[in-house]
Design an enzyme around this catalytic site. Structure first.
Site, PDB file in Angstrom:
ATOM      1  N   TYR A 152       0.911  -1.189  -0.027  1.00 21.67           N
ATOM      2  CA  TYR A 152      -0.077  -0.058  -0.050  1.00 21.67           C
ATOM      3  C   TYR A 152       0.786   1.329   0.007  1.00 21.67           C
ATOM      4  O   TYR A 152       0.644   2.329  -0.948  1.00 21.67           O
ATOM      5  CB  TYR A 152      -0.903  -0.188   1.266  1.00 21.67           C
ATOM      6  CG  TYR A 152      -1.727   1.226   1.598  1.00 21.67           C
ATOM      7  CD1 TYR A 152      -2.818   1.688   0.663  1.00 21.67           C
ATOM      8  CD2 TYR A 152      -1.052   2.154   2.472  1.00 21.67           C
ATOM      9  CE1 TYR A 152      -3.332   2.830   1.030  1.00 21.67           C
ATOM     10  CE2 TYR A 152      -1.911   3.194   2.713  1.00 21.67           C
ATOM     11  CZ  TYR A 152      -3.083   3.691   2.175  1.00 21.67           C
ATOM     12  OH  TYR A 152      -3.799   4.565   2.287  1.00 21.67           O
ATOM     13  N   ALA A 196      -7.717   1.573  13.787  1.00 25.77           N
ATOM     14  CA  ALA A 196      -7.592   1.393  15.181  1.00 25.77           C
ATOM     15  C   ALA A 196      -8.869   2.393  16.131  1.00 25.77           C
ATOM     16  O   ALA A 196      -9.383   1.766  16.962  1.00 25.77           O
ATOM     17  CB  ALA A 196      -6.205   1.709  15.833  1.00 25.77           C
ATOM     18  N   THR A 222       3.460   3.337  19.030  1.00 29.33           N
ATOM     19  CA  THR A 222       3.038   4.565  19.147  1.00 29.33           C
ATOM     20  C   THR A 222       2.145   5.204  17.641  1.00 29.33           C
ATOM     21  O   THR A 222       2.615   4.545  16.669  1.00 29.33           O
ATOM     22  CB  THR A 222       3.998   5.440  19.498  1.00 29.33           C
ATOM     23  OG1 THR A 222       5.074   5.377  18.769  1.00 29.33           O
ATOM     24  CG2 THR A 222       4.220   5.412  20.873  1.00 29.33           C
ATOM     25  N   ARG A 287       4.921   5.813  15.095  1.00 33.28           N
ATOM     26  CA  ARG A 287       4.676   6.647  14.065  1.00 33.28           C
ATOM     27  C   ARG A 287       4.032   8.113  14.485  1.00 33.28           C
ATOM     28  O   ARG A 287       2.987   7.986  15.275  1.00 33.28           O
ATOM     29  CB  ARG A 287       3.669   6.153  12.830  1.00 33.28           C
ATOM     30  CG  ARG A 287       3.277   6.971  11.818  1.00 33.28           C
ATOM     31  CD  ARG A 287       2.741   6.169  10.719  1.00 33.28           C
ATOM     32  NE  ARG A 287       3.480   5.426   9.927  1.00 33.28           N
ATOM     33  CZ  ARG A 287       2.993   4.557   8.938  1.00 33.28           C
ATOM     34  NH1 ARG A 287       1.633   4.097   9.086  1.00 33.28           N
ATOM     35  NH2 ARG A 287       3.757   3.853   8.461  1.00 33.28           N
TER      36      ARG A 287
HETATM   37  P1  NAD Z   1     -11.869   4.961   2.092  1.00 31.77           P
HETATM   38  O1  NAD Z   1     -11.689   3.568   1.494  1.00 31.77           O
HETATM   39  O2  NAD Z   1     -13.005   5.104   2.983  1.00 31.77           O
HETATM   40  O3  NAD Z   1     -12.522   5.681   0.491  1.00 31.77           O
HETATM   41  C1  NAD Z   1     -11.712   5.607  -0.760  1.00 31.77           C
HETATM   42  C2  NAD Z   1     -12.897   5.256  -1.563  1.00 31.77           C
HETATM   43  O4  NAD Z   1     -12.332   5.087  -2.910  1.00 31.77           O
HETATM   44  C3  NAD Z   1     -13.865   4.335  -1.207  1.00 31.77           C
HETATM   45  O5  NAD Z   1     -15.259   4.754  -0.837  1.00 31.77           O
HETATM   46  C4  NAD Z   1     -13.902   3.154  -2.391  1.00 31.77           C
HETATM   47  O6  NAD Z   1     -15.229   2.611  -2.879  1.00 31.77           O
HETATM   48  C5  NAD Z   1     -13.452   4.187  -3.534  1.00 31.77           C
HETATM   49  N1  NAD Z   1     -12.733   3.562  -4.600  1.00 31.77           N
HETATM   50  C6  NAD Z   1     -11.673   2.538  -4.392  1.00 31.77           C
HETATM   51  N2  NAD Z   1     -11.579   1.687  -5.700  1.00 31.77           N
HETATM   52  C7  NAD Z   1     -12.282   2.429  -6.582  1.00 31.77           C
HETATM   53  C8  NAD Z   1     -12.731   2.422  -7.929  1.00 31.77           C
HETATM   54  N3  NAD Z   1     -11.957   1.547  -8.593  1.00 31.77           N
HETATM   55  N4  NAD Z   1     -13.172   3.164  -8.575  1.00 31.77           N
HETATM   56  C9  NAD Z   1     -13.909   4.133  -7.691  1.00 31.77           C
HETATM   57  N5  NAD Z   1     -13.956   4.348  -6.456  1.00 31.77           N
HETATM   58  C10 NAD Z   1     -13.110   3.481  -5.787  1.00 31.77           C
HETATM   59  O7  NAD Z   1     -10.754   5.522   2.585  1.00 31.77           O
HETATM   60  P2  NAD Z   1     -10.513   7.033   3.298  1.00 31.77           P
HETATM   61  O8  NAD Z   1      -9.952   6.695   4.361  1.00 31.77           O
HETATM   62  O9  NAD Z   1     -11.388   8.146   2.745  1.00 31.77           O
HETATM   63  O10 NAD Z   1      -9.123   7.476   2.377  1.00 31.77           O
HETATM   64  C11 NAD Z   1      -9.280   8.471   1.351  1.00 31.77           C
HETATM   65  C12 NAD Z   1      -7.718   8.527   0.825  1.00 31.77           C
HETATM   66  O11 NAD Z   1      -6.843   9.015   1.458  1.00 31.77           O
HETATM   67  C13 NAD Z   1      -7.187   7.130   0.167  1.00 31.77           C
HETATM   68  O12 NAD Z   1      -6.440   7.320  -0.942  1.00 31.77           O
HETATM   69  C14 NAD Z   1      -6.343   6.789   1.409  1.00 31.77           C
HETATM   70  O13 NAD Z   1      -5.286   6.034   0.863  1.00 31.77           O
HETATM   71  C15 NAD Z   1      -5.689   7.968   1.816  1.00 31.77           C
HETATM   72  N6  NAD Z   1      -5.365   8.075   3.077  1.00 31.77           N
HETATM   73  C16 NAD Z   1      -6.309   7.601   4.061  1.00 31.77           C
HETATM   74  C17 NAD Z   1      -5.970   7.770   5.614  1.00 31.77           C
HETATM   75  C18 NAD Z   1      -6.678   7.415   6.871  1.00 31.77           C
HETATM   76  O14 NAD Z   1      -6.336   7.479   7.679  1.00 31.77           O
HETATM   77  N7  NAD Z   1      -8.194   7.505   6.444  1.00 31.77           N
HETATM   78  C19 NAD Z   1      -4.630   7.880   5.966  1.00 31.77           C
HETATM   79  C20 NAD Z   1      -3.511   7.993   4.767  1.00 31.77           C
HETATM   80  C21 NAD Z   1      -4.017   8.020   3.295  1.00 31.77           C
END
Ligand code: NAD
Length: 325
Positions: A152, A196, A222, A287
């Site tokens: 990832y 978490a 952490t 982290r």
């Molecule tokens: P989430 O999983 O709730 O949202 C991601 C959305 O992308 C989902 O609704 C999913 O259905 C959609 N998706 C996945 N594949 C798809 C596709 N092929 N076509 C259309 N839609 C698709 O995650 P989130 O927590 O809202 O995270 C949003 C972004 O932030 C992501 O890129 C994630 O990697 C990044 N991020 C989040 C966190 C966190 O703590 N939440 C931390 C670091 C990075």
């Protein structure tokens, strides 16, 4: 009257994307959301919501049908440690998220979109700087030599570089943030993809008085956790900044152990439970967000206490449980 601005939120059916789409609409943008699915926990009052698979270039071409003022790329195949660190989803995570990003960068240039925000992650930082739980190094420049601890994280790093290449070669106007553990209401709280804070809120809410909850690992690892409202504030500030594009950390620098996180949630719930440590997927030992760069470049950094955000999140999860949802 100011001209209408057009925003596109990819991943609007997800946690952060859903919150962001609602915020942009409130700010006066015309908003289109796109996702594989509708939002699980709320109706989104946006101008247009397209159900589509962004791995498919044709879908991406159709949804980026104009020179949007702002495009937010949040769609990714993603989940908490139980999803990312077991290794079982590595191929899908890499293929799905990279395909989305490749399509979006290419189409973004063709459609002459004005600005593109990409959500990277703290998971792209090298594992070797996160071995000491008390002193992890996650400054932006510590990213290289690269050694993320998950596929990832490698995909995030690849996509950051891919977008920056599009910026250099084709002038794609990028903003890139590395999120650190975002949490809050309207996020996944059960089913295996939850992270978490939500998992702990759920376990504590469900546990009987004087009961027991299971926590993965020894609880001494952490982390820091950022409440969703401050994440949105950081995204919007970065997007509005014309002198700095990132990559920059958007996270809290209030570092806690997982055991402390559990203590906080038990306090909020007014429950005293026994914690049983069991084996589980963990990720790095330590982290924390390094907020020096965001302060320097945007003159702002998140400041709300973790406890406050946990109170709101616990309340929301408690309600879901009470409503049997
Ligand atoms: P989430 O999983 O709730 O949202 C991601 C959305 O992308 C989902 O609704 C999913 O259905 C959609 N998706 C996945 N594949 C798809 C596709 N092929 N076509 C259309 N839609 C698709 O995650 P989130 O927590 O809202 O995270 C949003 C972004 O932030 C992501 O890129 C994630 O990697 C990044 N991020 C989040 C966190 C966190 O703590 N939440 C931390 C670091 C990075």
């Amino acid at each position: 009257m100011a001209e209408k601005k057009y925003a596109l939120v990819l991943g609007a059916g997800g946690f952060i994307g859903g919150h962001l789409a609602v915020k942009l609409k409130k700010e006066g943008f015309w908003v289109r959301g796109v996702d594989l699915k509708h939002h699980e926990f709320r109706g989104l009052e946006v101008d247009d919501f397209v159900i589509g698979d962004l791995r498919n270039a044709e879908v991406v071409n159709n949804v980026i049908d104009r020179n949007f003022d702002e495009v937010y790329q949040l769609a990714a195949d993603m989940g908490g440690a139980g999803y990312i660190f077991t290794g079982e989803h590595d191929a899908d995570v890499m293929h799905n998220s990279a395909s989305i990003n490749l399509n979006v960068a290419k189409r973004g240039v063709e459609a002459k979109i004005k600005k593109l925000f990409y959500s990277s992650s703290a998971c792209m930082y090298p594992a070797y700087n996160q071995l000491d739980p008390s002193r992890p190094d996650l400054s932006e420049e510590s990213a290289y030599p690269a050694a993320p601890d998950s596929e990832y994280g490698w995909e995030k790093l690849f996509s950051e570089r891919m977008y920056l290449s599009y910026n250099r070669n084709y002038g794609l106007n990028m903003r890139i943030a590395r999120f650190h553990n975002i949490f809050g209401p309207y996020g996944t709280w059960k089913g295996g993809k939850e992270k978490a804070p939500a998992a702990i809120c759920r376990k504590v809410a469900l546990a009987p008085e004087n009961g027991e909850i299971e926590i993965w690992g020894d609880g001494r690892q952490t982390r820091s956790f950022l409440y969703i409202d401050e994440c949105l504030e950081g995204i919007r500030r970065l997007m509005d900044c014309d002198t700095f594009a990132g990559p920059v950390n958007i996270g809290s620098d209030e570092m806690v152990t997982i055991n402390q996180l559990v203590e906080y949630v038990m306090q909020i719930a007014a429950k005293k439970l026994t914690v049983r440590h069991i084996e589980g997927p963990l990720g790095v030992r330590g982290r924390n967000s390094d907020n020096r760069l965001i302060k320097e470049k945007l003159g702002w950094a998140p400041s709300q206490s973790l406890y406050k955000g946990l109170e709101k999140t616990f309340k929301w999860i408690r309600e879901k449980i009470d409503l049997n949802e």
